[in-house]
Design an enzyme around this catalytic site. Sequence first.
Site, mmCIF file in Angstrom:
data_model
loop_
_atom_site.group_PDB
_atom_site.id
_atom_site.type_symbol
_atom_site.label_atom_id
_atom_site.label_comp_id
_atom_site.label_asym_id
_atom_site.label_seq_id
_atom_site.Cartn_x
_atom_site.Cartn_y
_atom_site.Cartn_z
ATOM 1 N N TYR A 1 100.804 23.805 58.120
ATOM 2 C CA TYR A 1 100.250 22.770 57.235
ATOM 3 C C TYR A 1 100.928 22.837 55.865
ATOM 4 C CZ TYR A 1 97.208 20.537 53.875
ATOM 5 O OH TYR A 1 96.742 19.768 52.831
ATOM 6 N N THR B 1 99.643 20.131 48.170
ATOM 7 C CA THR B 1 98.527 21.070 48.316
ATOM 8 C C THR B 1 98.854 22.432 47.715
ATOM 9 O OG1 THR B 1 97.322 22.361 49.968
ATOM 10 C CG2 THR B 1 99.464 21.576 50.630
#
Length: 332
Positions: free
Chosen positions: A141, A116
């Site tokens: 995350y 990501t």
Amino acid sequence: MKILVTGGAGYIGSHMVARLGELGHDVVIYDNLSTGHDWAILHGNLVVGDLADRALLKTVLEAGNFDAVMHFAAFIEVNESVRDPLKYYRNNYANALNLIESCRDAGVKRLIFSSTAAVYGIPDGGGKVVEGTPLSPINPYGESKAMVEKTLRDFSAASDFRYVSLRYFNVAGADEQSRIGQAYDNATHLITLALRTALGKRDELNIFGTDYNTQDGTCIRDYIHVRDLIEAHVLALNHLADGGGSRIFNCGYGHGYSVREVVAKVKKITGVDFRVVETGRREGDPPALTADSTRIREELGWKPAHDDLGFIIKTAWKWEKLYWKKRESGEI
Ligand code: UDP
């Protein structure tokens, strides 16, 4: 090829599985269905299982004789990761480590990892990042994904295991035939929330922050159609199958839109002038984050076909309407 797709019942994974089917690959999906749906699987065989279940992973990997593993299964809510970091380190990191170790034990030597842009945190300068930008995630995350990348890097350096890590920017849009798309109730992403507001599923859409140092004061992001992201995976798979080395690639178009531009486009396409409320900044949002995607274009020959915000929103809108209709009729 024979491929194991973890998280293949989820939003991006299900598009991958469908594409692998079109290309004639043999696919096994490994998914615990915690956020995915069996109806989203258009090809292959589903094993309902958790990546924490080492015994099941071992059985599936050893029986499968896989050419590659594509690892999509993960949690994706940034805010939740701040509130409950261990949930993210467990599922996104420890379970990925289980998978990598299980690949080693079963002799699977190729893996494609869903990373990501959140690994970059809040980049300096204009927000356009190259893969060599130092990793600086600012939430669990992003950290959990960066930890997997580091593990893959080190394991690949120490063995003949090879991987491609694809750093996704803002993935949106749906299948052109509206068979699959975002189907996550707790969606936090801008385009999905805007469409759900247009559909009347939500009362209003918040704009998080209007005082950023950008052209209209709202954040800039690089929105990429899920189908172009899937083609990046196909190229990555072929790269590894052809003997290519471990690589990391940004997956974004290289330019962005502001939150206000996205909202205006959603209103135009849906024809609904839904209520928008300008609120304060959301914690941890970089003002601008766009991909320098030169590397994947040059090395893998990636040529995006849907670099068009209107197309992204149109496919997502068509899907969103159908999805809620199917839900309400009990079809899914
Ligand atoms: N955003 C917003 N309202 C929302 C959801 C998102 O203004 O209801 C903004 C968010 O602050 C960010 C951009 O839209 O600037 C994209 O956010 P999203 O959560 O879609 O993706 P992210 O870039 O955080 O991965």
